[in-house]
Motif scaffolding. Structure first.
Motif, PDB file in Angstrom:
ATOM      1  N   GLY A 195     -16.503 -50.696 -19.603  1.00  0.00           N
ATOM      2  CA  GLY A 195     -15.140 -50.251 -19.357  1.00  0.00           C
ATOM      3  C   GLY A 195     -14.981 -48.755 -19.200  1.00  0.00           C
ATOM      4  N   GLN A 196     -16.001 -47.985 -19.549  1.00  0.00           N
ATOM      5  CA  GLN A 196     -15.881 -46.533 -19.474  1.00  0.00           C
ATOM      6  C   GLN A 196     -16.061 -46.053 -18.032  1.00  0.00           C
ATOM      7  OE1 GLN A 196     -14.992 -44.363 -22.223  1.00  0.00           O
ATOM      8  NE2 GLN A 196     -14.330 -46.472 -22.643  1.00  0.00           N
ATOM      9  N   ILE A 199     -15.188 -39.286 -13.784  1.00  0.00           N
ATOM     10  CA  ILE A 199     -15.035 -38.178 -14.728  1.00  0.00           C
ATOM     11  C   ILE A 199     -14.882 -36.848 -13.989  1.00  0.00           C
ATOM     12  CG2 ILE A 199     -16.269 -36.826 -16.481  1.00  0.00           C
ATOM     13  CD1 ILE A 199     -17.283 -39.513 -17.604  1.00  0.00           C
ATOM     14  N   GLN A 200     -15.573 -36.690 -12.893  1.00  0.00           N
ATOM     15  CA  GLN A 200     -15.434 -35.447 -12.113  1.00  0.00           C
ATOM     16  C   GLN A 200     -14.016 -35.288 -11.577  1.00  0.00           C
ATOM     17  OE1 GLN A 200     -17.631 -32.963 -11.946  1.00  0.00           O
ATOM     18  NE2 GLN A 200     -18.824 -34.249 -13.375  1.00  0.00           N
ATOM     19  N   HIS A 201     -13.360 -36.389 -11.285  1.00  0.00           N
ATOM     20  CA  HIS A 201     -11.991 -36.336 -10.770  1.00  0.00           C
ATOM     21  C   HIS A 201     -10.986 -35.914 -11.842  1.00  0.00           C
ATOM     22  CE1 HIS A 201     -12.085 -38.024  -6.646  1.00  0.00           C
ATOM     23  NE2 HIS A 201     -13.168 -38.660  -7.059  1.00  0.00           N
ATOM     24  N   VAL A 202     -11.296 -36.173 -13.106  1.00  0.00           N
ATOM     25  CA  VAL A 202     -10.300 -35.950 -14.165  1.00  0.00           C
ATOM     26  C   VAL A 202     -10.684 -34.801 -15.100  1.00  0.00           C
ATOM     27  CG1 VAL A 202      -9.703 -38.402 -14.086  1.00  0.00           C
ATOM     28  CG2 VAL A 202     -11.313 -37.600 -15.823  1.00  0.00           C
ATOM     29  N   LEU A 233     -12.529 -36.635 -22.949  1.00  0.00           N
ATOM     30  CA  LEU A 233     -13.732 -35.961 -22.468  1.00  0.00           C
ATOM     31  C   LEU A 233     -14.527 -35.373 -23.626  1.00  0.00           C
ATOM     32  CD1 LEU A 233     -12.122 -34.245 -19.370  1.00  0.00           C
ATOM     33  CD2 LEU A 233     -14.033 -35.875 -19.258  1.00  0.00           C
ATOM     34  N   ALA A 234     -13.831 -34.770 -24.573  1.00  0.00           N
ATOM     35  CA  ALA A 234     -14.509 -34.149 -25.716  1.00  0.00           C
ATOM     36  C   ALA A 234     -15.180 -35.196 -26.599  1.00  0.00           C
ATOM     37  CB  ALA A 234     -13.508 -33.325 -26.525  1.00  0.00           C
ATOM     38  N   GLU A 235     -14.530 -36.353 -26.757  1.00  0.00           N
ATOM     39  CA  GLU A 235     -15.071 -37.394 -27.628  1.00  0.00           C
ATOM     40  C   GLU A 235     -16.048 -38.322 -26.919  1.00  0.00           C
ATOM     41  OE1 GLU A 235     -11.634 -39.339 -29.179  1.00  0.00           O
ATOM     42  OE2 GLU A 235     -11.131 -37.687 -30.558  1.00  0.00           O
ATOM     43  N   GLY A 236     -16.093 -38.216 -25.594  1.00  0.00           N
ATOM     44  CA  GLY A 236     -17.002 -39.064 -24.836  1.00  0.00           C
ATOM     45  C   GLY A 236     -16.576 -40.512 -24.773  1.00  0.00           C
ATOM     46  N   TYR A 237     -15.276 -40.767 -24.972  1.00  0.00           N
ATOM     47  CA  TYR A 237     -14.766 -42.137 -24.928  1.00  0.00           C
ATOM     48  C   TYR A 237     -13.337 -42.126 -24.412  1.00  0.00           C
ATOM     49  CZ  TYR A 237     -13.198 -46.770 -26.266  1.00  0.00           C
ATOM     50  OH  TYR A 237     -12.688 -48.037 -26.220  1.00  0.00           O
TER      51      TYR A 237
END
Length: 413
Positions: A3-4, A10-13, A23-27
């Motif tokens: 689901g991640q 991630i590059q878009h956001v 992003l900081a928590e990686g989830y």
């Protein structure tokens, strides 16, 4: 992790404030509508977005609010329309009507008509007219909106003649006399019924293709439309903030249209085969949504959470009915009604506490269903809902303020 988002998403956001904690928590947790609105628009603002808003490449709009509270979003101009046109132009059954230059007439909620009239008036720097003209109701050079009343059951003969005349005008503008009909299934069924009642069926130009895309379309309404129109009748599923995600073919089988998107299906309750649709989308570059809870429910061919196996878009999570056997969706009740009688048109289940319910219904003919069908329906409802049920025929069921019908109410509210 299941689901991640992918690295590409991630590059878009990466620069969007809303996603910094994830992003900081990686989830990335599920994204709820209140979180989208909290701190808006600063929670979405990036230098790129600020520049797009300044140049007009992005704009603020409101979602329709017909299925949930209206939500402000940011998107490119005509985002939803372009998604519609893209799908129409690629559709295996009706692409020909796009490429032939068919005009599109849209018969749906009066809220949609009023929105188009407001946008056109704002462009001219004036207030919208109380009764917008046909020119006021043109979305672009290809699309116009017809409906001027909240409840289609109240259309009178003059109103029906006006709409049929505007349809005929769109048909005449095509070299082969073709046009494309975009609709809410309920609204089109009302128009057909009234045209038949007033002997106006010959004044109803047959469309070359039909799409219903604004709300859940019941089994019996789909049957009714296919019975009266000798052309493909296609269902689209999407939303203001996402664009269109799935489409049916002319046989009713759904296919994904997930360019720039991915989908998760999460069970709405332990052991349930009803799944909630969760979408990650970068299709809108100014407001990419990661693990967005749409609030929509689906069923798949085998009950498994396979986005390729969706066979029914069956309602909203907020409108699930709790029963001793687990949650029941709008589509579950609808299938039961459709199996019992194809004469039922609009229906609504009024739930009285946890032990009783009443199904109110209208029919296409205006006459109640037979005793046998009524009893079959009652027994099926009691098994489905776990409640004692009554069946009551009505000549009219009112439409909601959104221009859509409620399928479920509590204590007759």
């Amino acid at each position: 992790m299941k689901g991640q988002p992918t690295d590409a998403v991630i590059q878009h956001v990466r620069d969007i404030p809303l996603y910094q904690k994830a992003l900081a928590e990686g989830y990335f947790p599920l994204l709820e509508k209140p979180e989208i609105a909290r701190g808006f628009p600063d929670n979405w603002m990036t230098p790129r977005l600020a520049a797009a808003l300044a140049s007009g490449e992005a704009e603020f709009v409101l979602s329709t609010g017909t299925n949930h509270a209206r939500m402000q979003i940011i998107r490119p101009p005509y985002f939803l329309l372009r998604s519609y046109y893209e799908l129409w132009s690629d559709h295996p059954d009706i692409a020909g009507t796009w490429w032939s230059g068919c005009r599109r007439v849209s018969l749906t909620t009066v809220l949609a008509t009023e929105h188009v009239a407001r946008v056109n008036a704002a462009r001219r720097g004036v207030e919208p007219d109380p009764v917008p003209t046909l020119d006021d109701r043109r979305l672009d050079e290809r699309t116009c909106y017809l409906n001027l009343r909240l409840d289609p059951a109240t259309w009178d003969r003059d109103e029906v003649l006006r709409m049929l005349g505007e349809i005929e005008q769109a048909r005449r503008e095509h070299p082969q006399g073709l046009y494309h009909l975009d609709c809410s299934g309920y609204h089109l069924a009302h128009l057909v019924r009234k045209a038949l009642a007033w002997n106006l069926r010959d004044a109803f130009p047959p469309p070359a293709s039909i799409i219903h895309a604004y709300e859940y379309t019941p089994v019996n309404v789909r049957r009714y439309l296919r019975r009266h129109f000798d052309c493909p009748v296609i269902d689209l599923f999407g939303s203001t903030e996402l664009g269109y995600l799935y489409f049916s073919d002319r046989e009713g089988r759904y296919r994904p249209h997930l360019d720039g998107m991915s989908v998760e299906l999460l069970p709405v309750a332990d052991g349930s085969t009803i799944h909630e649709l969760v979408v990650t989308s970068v299709r809108n570059p100014y407001m990419p949504l990661v693990r967005y809870r749409t609030g929509d429910c689906v069923r798949t061919s085998d009950g498994e959470p396979d986005p390729e196996g969706i066979v029914q878009f069956c309602g909203r999570v907020k409108e699930l009915l709790g029963t001793p056997r687990g949650p029941v969706a709008q589509g579950d009740l609808d299938r039961l009604v459709g199996d019992a009688s194809d004469a039922v048109f609009v229906h609504r289940l009024d739930v009285h506490g946890g032990e009783e319910a009443t199904l109110l219904y209208t029919t296409f003919t205006g006459e109640p269903v037979g005793t046998g069908e009524s009893e079959t329906l009652r027994r099926g409802l009691e098994e489905l809902t776990g409640r004692r049920c009554r069946i009551e025929h009505r000549s009219h069921l009112p439409i909601g303020r959104s221009g859509k019908y409620a399928w479920l109410t509590a204590d007759g509210a």
